[in-house]
Design a protein around this motif. Sequence first.
Motif, PDB file in Angstrom:
ATOM      1  N   UNK A 179     -17.266   8.295 -25.979  1.00 21.85           N
ATOM      2  CA  UNK A 179     -16.448   9.269 -25.395  1.00 21.85           C
ATOM      3  C   UNK A 179     -16.830  10.477 -24.863  1.00 21.85           C
ATOM      4  N   UNK A 180     -17.987  10.698 -25.015  1.00 14.77           N
ATOM      5  CA  UNK A 180     -18.473  12.386 -24.586  1.00 14.77           C
ATOM      6  C   UNK A 180     -19.996  12.200 -24.144  1.00 14.77           C
ATOM      7  N   UNK A 181     -20.228  10.808 -23.420  1.00 20.40           N
ATOM      8  CA  UNK A 181     -21.342  10.703 -22.721  1.00 20.40           C
ATOM      9  C   UNK A 181     -22.061  11.755 -21.542  1.00 20.40           C
ATOM     10  N   UNK A 182     -20.493  12.238 -20.919  1.00 15.58           N
ATOM     11  CA  UNK A 182     -20.774  12.925 -19.692  1.00 15.58           C
ATOM     12  C   UNK A 182     -21.202  14.634 -20.308  1.00 15.58           C
ATOM     13  N   UNK A 183     -21.207  14.747 -21.626  1.00 13.47           N
ATOM     14  CA  UNK A 183     -21.542  15.880 -21.989  1.00 13.47           C
ATOM     15  C   UNK A 183     -23.134  16.102 -22.468  1.00 13.47           C
ATOM     16  N   UNK A 184     -23.723  14.565 -22.296  1.00 14.06           N
ATOM     17  CA  UNK A 184     -25.045  14.722 -22.658  1.00 14.06           C
ATOM     18  C   UNK A 184     -25.969  14.941 -21.275  1.00 14.06           C
ATOM     19  N   UNK A 185     -26.803  16.092 -21.237  1.00 12.14           N
ATOM     20  CA  UNK A 185     -27.156  16.619 -20.149  1.00 12.14           C
ATOM     21  C   UNK A 185     -28.986  16.308 -20.297  1.00 12.14           C
ATOM     22  N   UNK A 186     -29.391  16.075 -21.471  1.00  3.34           N
ATOM     23  CA  UNK A 186     -30.888  16.174 -21.644  1.00  3.34           C
ATOM     24  C   UNK A 186     -31.522  14.760 -21.569  1.00  3.34           C
ATOM     25  N   UNK A 187     -32.841  14.524 -21.404  1.00  2.00           N
ATOM     26  CA  UNK A 187     -33.508  13.313 -21.272  1.00  2.00           C
ATOM     27  C   UNK A 187     -33.230  12.473 -22.403  1.00  2.00           C
ATOM     28  N   UNK A 188     -32.901  10.994 -22.087  1.00  2.00           N
ATOM     29  CA  UNK A 188     -32.411  10.289 -23.089  1.00  2.00           C
ATOM     30  C   UNK A 188     -33.560   9.036 -23.292  1.00  2.00           C
ATOM     31  N   UNK A 189     -33.940   8.632 -24.493  1.00  2.00           N
ATOM     32  CA  UNK A 189     -34.479   7.342 -24.762  1.00  2.00           C
ATOM     33  C   UNK A 189     -33.943   6.576 -25.832  1.00  2.00           C
ATOM     34  N   UNK A 190     -33.385   5.342 -25.298  1.00  2.00           N
ATOM     35  CA  UNK A 190     -32.516   4.728 -26.098  1.00  2.00           C
ATOM     36  C   UNK A 190     -33.312   3.296 -26.505  1.00  2.00           C
ATOM     37  N   UNK A 191     -33.433   3.048 -27.848  1.00  2.00           N
ATOM     38  CA  UNK A 191     -34.134   1.838 -28.219  1.00  2.00           C
ATOM     39  C   UNK A 191     -33.061   0.972 -28.931  1.00  2.00           C
ATOM     40  N   UNK A 192     -33.109  -0.494 -28.618  1.00  2.00           N
ATOM     41  CA  UNK A 192     -32.115  -1.452 -29.237  1.00  2.00           C
ATOM     42  C   UNK A 192     -32.574  -2.579 -29.482  1.00  2.00           C
ATOM     43  N   UNK A 193     -32.642  -3.352 -30.320  1.00  7.63           N
ATOM     44  CA  UNK A 193     -32.953  -4.848 -30.732  1.00  7.63           C
ATOM     45  C   UNK A 193     -32.048  -5.763 -30.072  1.00  7.63           C
ATOM     46  N   UNK A 194     -32.360  -6.708 -29.375  1.00  7.96           N
ATOM     47  CA  UNK A 194     -31.659  -7.638 -28.660  1.00  7.96           C
ATOM     48  C   UNK A 194     -30.978  -8.613 -29.531  1.00  7.96           C
TER      49      UNK A 194
END
Length: 335
Positions: free
Chosen positions: A137-152
């Motif tokens: 609900x607060x993704x618009x507040x994320x201003x920094x570079x992001x690296x997201x890992x997730x298993x399929x």
Amino acid sequence: AQRGMVVILPSYRGEHRKVDGKRSEGKIEFCRGEVDDAQAALHWLRAQPFVDGQRLAALGSSHGGCIALRLGAREPELRALVTFSAPVAAAPLIEHLESHPAQTFLYNGILAGQLRSYIKTTPQEHPEVYTERSPLVATNALKMPLLIFHGTKDHIVPREQACWLYQALISGGRQVQESWISPQGSVYRPATSGCPQASAATPAATPLTAPTRFVFLEGQGHFYARRPKETARAMALDFLQEELRDRGTDVLTLAHHFLAQYAARDGKPGLTLSVQVAERLTSYAWPGNVRELQNCVERAAVMARYGELAVDDLPERVRSYTKSDVLSADDVNDI
């Protein structure tokens, strides 16, 4: 930490700490009070003289990833954020666990009961309690570079959680770069996205330029096998080193701070940096991070014979350093 970074590893409320084996204070709340704890730790770090408060990042896995994302929404000045298998929507997560209780060797059913006991209410009775625990609900507040890992094949935090985050970030103006890690640990670009609907989302009119990377681990569950895990950790280390690397002016700001401190201690008021010293300081790579800079300035202040630091006052490695763009990350266990 072995790479010169200052690392804080918080314990969850109520769990046994790795440092002394004692149970930490408080009770687990699931991505609520733990965020307050992480923010307090961040503020403590900024107050330390050996830490560059402008070069801080957050990294978290699973519940820790949820905490890191919520922390990033509160602290947009963080330089980077990395998550592994992070849940982003609390109510659907528990519903998934309850509807698949036998998966992951019956762990899903156990975890669902634990989460319900932590939150102490249902989404129907108090939806706001679940919304508060949902970084989505607060993704618009994320201003920094992001690296997201997730298993399929994550049966605890299903891939759809990552895809919801993927879609929200694109809708918020981010341009997402996607890659996959094979079971053998090699990195490749897939023929189709791991989140087809999310990748086709309509981006915002105003793009956000912060780097945004999603990495899917092919065939991996919530707990990764050795080779893909090593590749993911190496990618995270490279990402953090790049985003946390010194920006030049940060070095001089810290150098002036340390110089004033040691000049006063050594009875050399008014001691300044020469232009030549400033050039050496900003061109050096500082593999030891802020602590190495502090030691360098302290030594130079002791060595100084005039009203400003000279190049000869610096350690030889700083005087003779030749800048290189090559980063060494051969030991993935150093994260």
